[in-house]
Design a protein around this motif. Structure first.
Motif, PDB file in Angstrom:
ATOM      1  N   LEU A   1       0.795  -1.224   0.000  1.00  0.00           N
ATOM      2  CA  LEU A   1       0.000   0.000   0.000  1.00  0.00           C
ATOM      3  C   LEU A   1       0.833   1.281   0.000  1.00  0.00           C
ATOM      4  O   LEU A   1       0.310   2.347   0.227  1.00  0.00           O
ATOM      5  CB  LEU A   1      -0.936   0.027   1.222  1.00  0.00           C
ATOM      6  CG  LEU A   1      -1.981  -1.069   1.268  1.00  0.00           C
ATOM      7  CD1 LEU A   1      -2.784  -1.000   2.563  1.00  0.00           C
ATOM      8  CD2 LEU A   1      -2.916  -0.971   0.065  1.00  0.00           C
ATOM      9  N   GLY A   2       2.125   1.189  -0.195  1.00  0.00           N
ATOM     10  CA  GLY A   2       2.944   2.396  -0.193  1.00  0.00           C
ATOM     11  C   GLY A   2       4.357   2.081   0.225  1.00  0.00           C
ATOM     12  O   GLY A   2       4.883   1.020  -0.077  1.00  0.00           O
ATOM     13  N   LEU A   3       4.956   2.991   0.951  1.00  0.00           N
ATOM     14  CA  LEU A   3       6.347   2.813   1.339  1.00  0.00           C
ATOM     15  C   LEU A   3       6.509   1.740   2.398  1.00  0.00           C
ATOM     16  O   LEU A   3       5.563   1.369   3.086  1.00  0.00           O
ATOM     17  CB  LEU A   3       6.937   4.148   1.840  1.00  0.00           C
ATOM     18  CG  LEU A   3       6.368   4.723   3.132  1.00  0.00           C
ATOM     19  CD1 LEU A   3       7.223   4.313   4.310  1.00  0.00           C
ATOM     20  CD2 LEU A   3       6.346   6.235   3.032  1.00  0.00           C
ATOM     21  N   VAL A   4       7.733   1.241   2.497  1.00  0.00           N
ATOM     22  CA  VAL A   4       8.094   0.277   3.522  1.00  0.00           C
ATOM     23  C   VAL A   4       9.072   0.976   4.456  1.00  0.00           C
ATOM     24  O   VAL A   4      10.013   1.630   4.001  1.00  0.00           O
ATOM     25  CB  VAL A   4       8.744  -0.984   2.904  1.00  0.00           C
ATOM     26  CG1 VAL A   4       9.193  -1.955   3.993  1.00  0.00           C
ATOM     27  CG2 VAL A   4       7.790  -1.659   1.943  1.00  0.00           C
ATOM     28  N   GLY A   5       8.855   0.860   5.756  1.00  0.00           N
ATOM     29  CA  GLY A   5       9.718   1.508   6.728  1.00  0.00           C
ATOM     30  C   GLY A   5      11.106   0.894   6.779  1.00  0.00           C
ATOM     31  O   GLY A   5      11.343  -0.195   6.267  1.00  0.00           O
ATOM     32  N   VAL A   6      12.023   1.592   7.443  1.00  0.00           N
ATOM     33  CA  VAL A   6      13.385   1.090   7.566  1.00  0.00           C
ATOM     34  C   VAL A   6      13.465  -0.115   8.491  1.00  0.00           C
ATOM     35  O   VAL A   6      14.418  -0.882   8.448  1.00  0.00           O
ATOM     36  CB  VAL A   6      14.368   2.190   8.039  1.00  0.00           C
ATOM     37  CG1 VAL A   6      14.485   3.293   7.013  1.00  0.00           C
ATOM     38  CG2 VAL A   6      13.971   2.753   9.392  1.00  0.00           C
ATOM     39  N   TYR A   7      12.466  -0.302   9.340  1.00  0.00           N
ATOM     40  CA  TYR A   7      12.394  -1.449  10.247  1.00  0.00           C
ATOM     41  C   TYR A   7      10.935  -1.894  10.327  1.00  0.00           C
ATOM     42  O   TYR A   7      10.242  -1.669  11.311  1.00  0.00           O
ATOM     43  CB  TYR A   7      12.939  -1.052  11.622  1.00  0.00           C
ATOM     44  CG  TYR A   7      13.047  -2.183  12.619  1.00  0.00           C
ATOM     45  CD1 TYR A   7      13.581  -3.417  12.273  1.00  0.00           C
ATOM     46  CD2 TYR A   7      12.625  -2.000  13.928  1.00  0.00           C
ATOM     47  CE1 TYR A   7      13.680  -4.440  13.190  1.00  0.00           C
ATOM     48  CE2 TYR A   7      12.720  -3.015  14.867  1.00  0.00           C
ATOM     49  CZ  TYR A   7      13.261  -4.236  14.483  1.00  0.00           C
ATOM     50  OH  TYR A   7      13.362  -5.249  15.404  1.00  0.00           O
ATOM     51  N   PRO A   8      10.446  -2.527   9.241  1.00  0.00           N
ATOM     52  CA  PRO A   8       9.011  -2.829   9.143  1.00  0.00           C
ATOM     53  C   PRO A   8       8.488  -3.786  10.211  1.00  0.00           C
ATOM     54  O   PRO A   8       7.291  -3.815  10.468  1.00  0.00           O
ATOM     55  CB  PRO A   8       8.854  -3.418   7.745  1.00  0.00           C
ATOM     56  CG  PRO A   8      10.213  -3.823   7.325  1.00  0.00           C
ATOM     57  CD  PRO A   8      11.183  -2.948   8.068  1.00  0.00           C
ATOM     58  N   GLN A   9       9.356  -4.535  10.853  1.00  0.00           N
ATOM     59  CA  GLN A   9       8.896  -5.445  11.903  1.00  0.00           C
ATOM     60  C   GLN A   9       8.859  -4.775  13.280  1.00  0.00           C
ATOM     61  O   GLN A   9       8.557  -5.421  14.280  1.00  0.00           O
ATOM     62  CB  GLN A   9       9.749  -6.725  11.925  1.00  0.00           C
ATOM     63  CG  GLN A   9      11.203  -6.519  12.253  1.00  0.00           C
ATOM     64  CD  GLN A   9      12.075  -6.204  11.044  1.00  0.00           C
ATOM     65  OE1 GLN A   9      11.660  -5.539  10.106  1.00  0.00           O
ATOM     66  NE2 GLN A   9      13.319  -6.652  11.074  1.00  0.00           N
ATOM     67  N   ALA A  10       9.103  -3.477  13.349  1.00  0.00           N
ATOM     68  CA  ALA A  10       9.080  -2.754  14.627  1.00  0.00           C
ATOM     69  C   ALA A  10       7.691  -2.806  15.252  1.00  0.00           C
ATOM     70  O   ALA A  10       6.682  -2.771  14.561  1.00  0.00           O
ATOM     71  CB  ALA A  10       9.485  -1.292  14.405  1.00  0.00           C
ATOM     72  N   ALA A  11       7.673  -2.901  16.560  1.00  0.00           N
ATOM     73  CA  ALA A  11       6.414  -2.813  17.311  1.00  0.00           C
ATOM     74  C   ALA A  11       6.288  -1.364  17.767  1.00  0.00           C
ATOM     75  O   ALA A  11       6.984  -0.934  18.676  1.00  0.00           O
ATOM     76  CB  ALA A  11       6.445  -3.754  18.502  1.00  0.00           C
ATOM     77  N   LEU A  12       5.438  -0.609  17.107  1.00  0.00           N
ATOM     78  CA  LEU A  12       5.288   0.814  17.410  1.00  0.00           C
ATOM     79  C   LEU A  12       4.282   1.031  18.525  1.00  0.00           C
ATOM     80  O   LEU A  12       3.252   0.359  18.588  1.00  0.00           O
ATOM     81  CB  LEU A  12       4.835   1.574  16.162  1.00  0.00           C
ATOM     82  CG  LEU A  12       5.765   1.514  14.963  1.00  0.00           C
ATOM     83  CD1 LEU A  12       5.140   2.230  13.778  1.00  0.00           C
ATOM     84  CD2 LEU A  12       7.120   2.105  15.294  1.00  0.00           C
ATOM     85  N   GLN A  13       4.590   1.995  19.375  1.00  0.00           N
ATOM     86  CA  GLN A  13       3.657   2.408  20.412  1.00  0.00           C
ATOM     87  C   GLN A  13       3.561   3.921  20.333  1.00  0.00           C
ATOM     88  O   GLN A  13       4.572   4.605  20.246  1.00  0.00           O
ATOM     89  CB  GLN A  13       4.149   1.972  21.788  1.00  0.00           C
ATOM     90  CG  GLN A  13       4.214   0.470  21.889  1.00  0.00           C
ATOM     91  CD  GLN A  13       4.727  -0.003  23.226  1.00  0.00           C
ATOM     92  OE1 GLN A  13       5.106   0.771  24.072  1.00  0.00           O
ATOM     93  NE2 GLN A  13       4.740  -1.306  23.399  1.00  0.00           N
ATOM     94  N   ALA A  14       2.357   4.427  20.343  1.00  0.00           N
ATOM     95  CA  ALA A  14       2.148   5.867  20.187  1.00  0.00           C
ATOM     96  C   ALA A  14       1.839   6.523  21.519  1.00  0.00           C
ATOM     97  O   ALA A  14       1.176   5.934  22.374  1.00  0.00           O
ATOM     98  CB  ALA A  14       0.999   6.116  19.222  1.00  0.00           C
ATOM     99  N   TRP A  15       2.304   7.739  21.661  1.00  0.00           N
ATOM    100  CA  TRP A  15       1.958   8.581  22.803  1.00  0.00           C
ATOM    101  C   TRP A  15       1.649   9.946  22.239  1.00  0.00           C
ATOM    102  O   TRP A  15       2.525  10.602  21.673  1.00  0.00           O
ATOM    103  CB  TRP A  15       3.100   8.663  23.806  1.00  0.00           C
ATOM    104  CG  TRP A  15       2.777   9.579  24.940  1.00  0.00           C
ATOM    105  CD1 TRP A  15       3.042  10.915  25.010  1.00  0.00           C
ATOM    106  CD2 TRP A  15       2.085   9.255  26.135  1.00  0.00           C
ATOM    107  NE1 TRP A  15       2.569  11.432  26.178  1.00  0.00           N
ATOM    108  CE2 TRP A  15       1.974  10.427  26.893  1.00  0.00           C
ATOM    109  CE3 TRP A  15       1.549   8.070  26.637  1.00  0.00           C
ATOM    110  CZ2 TRP A  15       1.354  10.454  28.132  1.00  0.00           C
ATOM    111  CZ3 TRP A  15       0.941   8.115  27.867  1.00  0.00           C
ATOM    112  CH2 TRP A  15       0.850   9.291  28.600  1.00  0.00           C
ATOM    113  N   ASP A  16       0.432  10.380  22.349  1.00  0.00           N
ATOM    114  CA  ASP A  16       0.055  11.698  21.845  1.00  0.00           C
ATOM    115  C   ASP A  16       0.248  12.697  22.969  1.00  0.00           C
ATOM    116  O   ASP A  16      -0.533  12.749  23.911  1.00  0.00           O
ATOM    117  CB  ASP A  16      -1.400  11.700  21.365  1.00  0.00           C
ATOM    118  CG  ASP A  16      -1.759  12.987  20.638  1.00  0.00           C
ATOM    119  OD1 ASP A  16      -0.933  13.932  20.635  1.00  0.00           O
ATOM    120  OD2 ASP A  16      -2.851  13.045  20.074  1.00  0.00           O
ATOM    121  N   ALA A  17       1.313  13.479  22.871  1.00  0.00           N
ATOM    122  CA  ALA A  17       1.650  14.446  23.917  1.00  0.00           C
ATOM    123  C   ALA A  17       0.766  15.685  23.880  1.00  0.00           C
ATOM    124  O   ALA A  17       0.842  16.521  24.759  1.00  0.00           O
ATOM    125  CB  ALA A  17       3.115  14.846  23.804  1.00  0.00           C
TER     126      ALA A  17
END
Length: 116
Positions: A23-39
């Protein structure tokens, strides 16, 4: 993100961890487990307490990469101390820099902390 102009963190996360899904670009570490914090969940800006809470949450999650897509020309010792704690806990802390070219790229913190 709730604010109208708050897509920056999502864009950074995409560069890092966008999966290969056709669906578009592939990240530099596509297997990363991302966690978001909206400050700034209300879109009213980011306060020191918000940054501290985000760093605290990241530290509690264990070592990882913490992205601080924020900056200020005012040095804040509380934030600097929390960054040192995060690094001491095994995390790598990265920060945005050079986002204000039209004003001569003034020195900004977090990027200007000695721990960078």
């Amino acid at each position: 993100m709730t604010g109208r102009d708050e897509e920056h963190g999502t864009a950074v996360a995409s560069v890092v961890g966008a999966p290969s899904n056709g669906l578009g670009l592939v990240g530099v570490y596509p297997q990363a487990a991302l966690q978001a914090w909206d400050a700034s969940p209300t879109g009213d800006g980011i306060g020191v307490d918000d940054v501290i809470a985000g760093l605290d949450a990241a530290i509690a999650n264990g070592p990882g990469v913490i992205n601080l897509s924020l900056g200020t020309t005012v040095r804040n010792e509380l934030i600097e101390d929390m960054v040192v704690v995060a690094i001491g806990s095994g995390s790598v802390v990265v920060a945005a820099a050079g986002n204000d070219r039209t004003r001569g790229s003034p020195l900004e913190y977090r990027r200007a902390f000695p721990t960078c």
